[in-house]
Motif scaffolding. Structure first.
Motif, PDB file in Angstrom:
ATOM      1  N   ARG A   1       0.814  -1.216   0.000  1.00  0.00           N
ATOM      2  CA  ARG A   1       0.000   0.000   0.000  1.00  0.00           C
ATOM      3  C   ARG A   1       0.850   1.270   0.000  1.00  0.00           C
ATOM      4  NH1 ARG A   1      -4.636  -1.181   4.627  1.00  0.00           N
ATOM      5  NH2 ARG A   1      -5.464  -3.131   3.748  1.00  0.00           N
ATOM      6  N   ALA A   2       1.959   1.239   0.739  1.00  0.00           N
ATOM      7  CA  ALA A   2       2.734   2.473   0.943  1.00  0.00           C
ATOM      8  C   ALA A   2       4.049   2.500   0.176  1.00  0.00           C
ATOM      9  CB  ALA A   2       3.008   2.671   2.441  1.00  0.00           C
ATOM     10  N   GLY A   3       4.524   1.349  -0.247  1.00  0.00           N
ATOM     11  CA  GLY A   3       5.758   1.301  -1.000  1.00  0.00           C
ATOM     12  C   GLY A   3       7.022   1.287  -0.167  1.00  0.00           C
ATOM     13  N   GLY A   4       6.882   1.342   1.148  1.00  0.00           N
ATOM     14  CA  GLY A   4       8.050   1.315   2.019  1.00  0.00           C
ATOM     15  C   GLY A   4       7.634   1.358   3.475  1.00  0.00           C
ATOM     16  N   LEU A   5       8.613   1.275   4.358  1.00  0.00           N
ATOM     17  CA  LEU A   5       8.372   1.319   5.794  1.00  0.00           C
ATOM     18  C   LEU A   5       9.564   1.970   6.478  1.00  0.00           C
ATOM     19  CD1 LEU A   5       6.566   0.503   8.218  1.00  0.00           C
ATOM     20  CD2 LEU A   5       7.800  -1.676   8.278  1.00  0.00           C
ATOM     21  N   ASP A   6       9.282   2.966   7.317  1.00  0.00           N
ATOM     22  CA  ASP A   6      10.337   3.717   7.996  1.00  0.00           C
ATOM     23  C   ASP A   6      10.397   3.448   9.495  1.00  0.00           C
ATOM     24  OD1 ASP A   6      11.209   5.820   5.769  1.00  0.00           O
ATOM     25  OD2 ASP A   6       9.019   5.661   5.729  1.00  0.00           O
ATOM     26  N   VAL A   7       9.255   3.154  10.101  1.00  0.00           N
ATOM     27  CA  VAL A   7       9.182   2.988  11.556  1.00  0.00           C
ATOM     28  C   VAL A   7       8.316   1.778  11.877  1.00  0.00           C
ATOM     29  CG1 VAL A   7       8.447   4.017  13.747  1.00  0.00           C
ATOM     30  CG2 VAL A   7       9.421   5.473  11.953  1.00  0.00           C
ATOM     31  N   LEU A   8       8.845   0.889  12.705  1.00  0.00           N
ATOM     32  CA  LEU A   8       8.081  -0.250  13.220  1.00  0.00           C
ATOM     33  C   LEU A   8       8.004  -0.126  14.732  1.00  0.00           C
ATOM     34  CD1 LEU A   8       6.744  -3.079  13.111  1.00  0.00           C
ATOM     35  CD2 LEU A   8       9.071  -4.054  13.175  1.00  0.00           C
ATOM     36  N   VAL A   9       6.780  -0.120  15.256  1.00  0.00           N
ATOM     37  CA  VAL A   9       6.567  -0.083  16.705  1.00  0.00           C
ATOM     38  C   VAL A   9       5.861  -1.362  17.112  1.00  0.00           C
ATOM     39  CG1 VAL A   9       5.569   1.144  18.661  1.00  0.00           C
ATOM     40  CG2 VAL A   9       6.395   2.433  16.679  1.00  0.00           C
ATOM     41  N   ASN A  10       6.565  -2.221  17.835  1.00  0.00           N
ATOM     42  CA  ASN A  10       5.990  -3.466  18.355  1.00  0.00           C
ATOM     43  C   ASN A  10       5.373  -3.186  19.711  1.00  0.00           C
ATOM     44  OD1 ASN A  10       6.603  -5.566  16.361  1.00  0.00           O
ATOM     45  ND2 ASN A  10       8.744  -5.075  16.800  1.00  0.00           N
TER      46      ASN A  10
ATOM     47  N   LEU B   1      12.502   8.511  19.884  1.00  0.00           N
ATOM     48  CA  LEU B   1      13.390   7.396  19.558  1.00  0.00           C
ATOM     49  C   LEU B   1      13.309   7.028  18.078  1.00  0.00           C
ATOM     50  CD1 LEU B   1      12.847   5.106  22.675  1.00  0.00           C
ATOM     51  CD2 LEU B   1      14.949   6.310  22.060  1.00  0.00           C
ATOM     52  N   ALA B   2      12.144   7.179  17.486  1.00  0.00           N
ATOM     53  CA  ALA B   2      11.970   6.838  16.079  1.00  0.00           C
ATOM     54  C   ALA B   2      12.444   7.945  15.143  1.00  0.00           C
ATOM     55  CB  ALA B   2      10.501   6.538  15.799  1.00  0.00           C
ATOM     56  N   SER B   3      12.704   9.120  15.685  1.00  0.00           N
ATOM     57  CA  SER B   3      13.055  10.265  14.853  1.00  0.00           C
ATOM     58  C   SER B   3      14.553  10.356  14.624  1.00  0.00           C
ATOM     59  CB  SER B   3      12.561  11.559  15.511  1.00  0.00           C
ATOM     60  OG  SER B   3      13.414  11.923  16.596  1.00  0.00           O
TER      61      SER B   3
ATOM     62  N   VAL C   1      19.187  -6.982  17.984  1.00  0.00           N
ATOM     63  CA  VAL C   1      18.934  -6.374  16.680  1.00  0.00           C
ATOM     64  C   VAL C   1      19.805  -5.138  16.494  1.00  0.00           C
ATOM     65  CG1 VAL C   1      17.195  -5.199  15.268  1.00  0.00           C
ATOM     66  CG2 VAL C   1      16.594  -7.300  16.499  1.00  0.00           C
ATOM     67  N   ALA C   2      19.949  -4.343  17.556  1.00  0.00           N
ATOM     68  CA  ALA C   2      20.787  -3.145  17.465  1.00  0.00           C
ATOM     69  C   ALA C   2      22.239  -3.500  17.168  1.00  0.00           C
ATOM     70  CB  ALA C   2      20.694  -2.352  18.761  1.00  0.00           C
ATOM     71  N   VAL C   3      22.715  -4.583  17.753  1.00  0.00           N
ATOM     72  CA  VAL C   3      24.102  -5.005  17.535  1.00  0.00           C
ATOM     73  C   VAL C   3      24.282  -5.588  16.139  1.00  0.00           C
ATOM     74  CG1 VAL C   3      25.856  -6.686  18.256  1.00  0.00           C
ATOM     75  CG2 VAL C   3      24.622  -5.343  19.979  1.00  0.00           C
ATOM     76  N   ASP C   4      23.373  -6.471  15.734  1.00  0.00           N
ATOM     77  CA  ASP C   4      23.529  -7.169  14.457  1.00  0.00           C
ATOM     78  C   ASP C   4      23.259  -6.280  13.252  1.00  0.00           C
ATOM     79  OD1 ASP C   4      24.167  -9.475  15.818  1.00  0.00           O
ATOM     80  OD2 ASP C   4      22.158 -10.362  15.641  1.00  0.00           O
ATOM     81  N   HIS C   5      22.426  -5.245  13.427  1.00  0.00           N
ATOM     82  CA  HIS C   5      22.004  -4.424  12.290  1.00  0.00           C
ATOM     83  C   HIS C   5      22.249  -2.934  12.536  1.00  0.00           C
ATOM     84  CE1 HIS C   5      20.142  -7.952  10.455  1.00  0.00           C
ATOM     85  NE2 HIS C   5      19.710  -8.259  11.666  1.00  0.00           N
ATOM     86  N   GLY C   6      23.238  -2.642  13.364  1.00  0.00           N
ATOM     87  CA  GLY C   6      23.460  -1.268  13.810  1.00  0.00           C
ATOM     88  C   GLY C   6      23.759  -0.268  12.714  1.00  0.00           C
ATOM     89  N   THR C   7      24.391  -0.697  11.630  1.00  0.00           N
ATOM     90  CA  THR C   7      24.687   0.233  10.551  1.00  0.00           C
ATOM     91  C   THR C   7      23.519   0.389   9.586  1.00  0.00           C
ATOM     92  OG1 THR C   7      25.646  -1.517   9.166  1.00  0.00           O
ATOM     93  CG2 THR C   7      27.142  -0.340  10.661  1.00  0.00           C
ATOM     94  N   GLU C   8      22.451  -0.391   9.817  1.00  0.00           N
ATOM     95  CA  GLU C   8      21.308  -0.390   8.896  1.00  0.00           C
ATOM     96  C   GLU C   8      20.053   0.219   9.506  1.00  0.00           C
ATOM     97  OE1 GLU C   8      22.678  -4.615   6.893  1.00  0.00           O
ATOM     98  OE2 GLU C   8      21.203  -4.599   8.516  1.00  0.00           O
ATOM     99  N   VAL C   9      19.737  -0.172  10.731  1.00  0.00           N
ATOM    100  CA  VAL C   9      18.551   0.333  11.424  1.00  0.00           C
ATOM    101  C   VAL C   9      18.912   0.572  12.885  1.00  0.00           C
ATOM    102  CG1 VAL C   9      16.961  -0.933   9.923  1.00  0.00           C
ATOM    103  CG2 VAL C   9      17.675  -1.944  12.078  1.00  0.00           C
ATOM    104  N   ARG C  10      18.125   1.419  13.532  1.00  0.00           N
ATOM    105  CA  ARG C  10      18.264   1.580  14.976  1.00  0.00           C
ATOM    106  C   ARG C  10      17.132   0.819  15.666  1.00  0.00           C
ATOM    107  NH1 ARG C  10      17.124   5.881  17.008  1.00  0.00           N
ATOM    108  NH2 ARG C  10      16.029   6.859  15.266  1.00  0.00           N
TER     109      ARG C  10
ATOM    110  N   GLN D   1      16.495  -0.316   3.823  1.00  0.00           N
ATOM    111  CA  GLN D   1      16.492   0.605   2.694  1.00  0.00           C
ATOM    112  C   GLN D   1      16.194   2.035   3.142  1.00  0.00           C
ATOM    113  OE1 GLN D   1      13.943  -0.656  -0.489  1.00  0.00           O
ATOM    114  NE2 GLN D   1      14.361   1.122  -1.774  1.00  0.00           N
ATOM    115  N   ALA D   2      15.302   2.165   4.125  1.00  0.00           N
ATOM    116  CA  ALA D   2      14.911   3.487   4.623  1.00  0.00           C
ATOM    117  C   ALA D   2      15.840   4.007   5.707  1.00  0.00           C
ATOM    118  CB  ALA D   2      13.487   3.420   5.173  1.00  0.00           C
ATOM    119  N   ARG D   3      16.769   3.153   6.175  1.00  0.00           N
ATOM    120  CA  ARG D   3      17.572   3.476   7.361  1.00  0.00           C
ATOM    121  C   ARG D   3      16.639   3.901   8.497  1.00  0.00           C
ATOM    122  NH1 ARG D   3      22.711   3.003   6.629  1.00  0.00           N
ATOM    123  NH2 ARG D   3      23.185   4.077   8.585  1.00  0.00           N
TER     124      ARG D   3
END
Length: 243
Positions: free
Chosen positions: A67-76, A217-219, A155-164, A118-120
């Motif tokens: 629907r949106a073509g991407g995702l920037d923020v995930l809140v569980n 935190l998401a900003s 997740v922060a350790v394994d993907h730190g250069t990609e997502v926070r 992709q969105a960092r």
């Protein structure tokens, strides 16, 4: 403010309580917000989903991307609490709690990582002070929230250069669920006063206060913040009981 202008956010359990406050805050700051939960959500783009079904998280993420073509923020945010000690707890109740509170966030993160990379983008998990300490008869809930805190760091350790990836650990927050619990007490007024006094700030928290921290935190303002569990409890965990 428009910190999330042009960005897309997914909030699980966004129809009520803390999740609703988070969804409203992100939308107010410009985000296109999707919520995922059982049943409709008239306020946002809702995806009806039972995220305890292990096939569901990937479907939810795929729907957002379609629907949106991407995702920037995930809140569980979606969660469940089962009151029982270890001896009295049925295995099916233990499994259900962990599926909702820990496995579903894992699967949502797993499905969302390519788009978030992709969105960092940013992930914010809603943990609990019960991932740090324990109230009576909350064995499964405490275990699941402690696990979610651990997953946050991993997740922060394994993907730190990609997502926070960060977590918020709220204390007592005035949600509809907690208000119903208070109103069921023999003396709700006295109970409400007593629960306020255990907090050094002298009161319980508001969902909007959790939402404000999640939004930060998401900003991009929190661009150097990752792998942290932020306690939001009015000082409750810092206060020792009287001798």
């Amino acid at each position: 403010m428009s910190r999330f202008a042009g960005k897309t956010a997914l909030v699980t359990g966004g129809r009520s309580g803390i999740g609703q406050a988070i969804a409203r805050r992100l939308a107010a700051e410009g985000a296109r917000v999707f919520t995922a939960q059982r049943g409709p959500d008239p306020d946002f783009e809702a995806i009806e989903a039972d995220i305890t079904d292990t096939d569901c998280p990937a479907r939810v993420v795929s729907t957002v991307l379609a629907r949106a073509g991407g995702l920037d923020v995930l809140v569980n945010n979606a969660g469940v609490m089962q009151e029982a000690g270890v001896e009295a707890m049925r295995l099916e109740d233990w499994d259900r709690t962990l599926r909702m509170n820990l496995t579903a966030p894992f699967l949502l993160i797993k499905a969302a990582l390519p788009a978030l990379r992709q969105a960092r983008g940013a992930i914010v998990n809603i943990g609990s002070i019960e991932g740090l300490g324990s109230n009576p008869l909350h064995a499964a809930y405490c275990a699941s929230k402690a696990g979610l805190h651990g997953l946050t760091r991993a997740v922060a350790v394994d993907h730190g250069t990609e997502v926070r990836c960060n977590a918020v650990a709220p204390g007592w927050i005035d949600t509809e669920l907690n208000e119903a619990f208070v109103n069921a007490m023999p003396d709700p007024v006295a109970f409400r006063a007593n629960i306020g006094r255990i907090h050094p700030v002298g009161r319980t928290g508001r969902p909007e206060e959790v939402a404000a921290l999640v939004a930060w935190l998401a900003s991009e303002e929190a661009g150097f913040v990752s792998g942290q569990v932020w306690t939001l409890d009015g000082g409750r965990m810092a206060k020792l009981p009287l001798p």
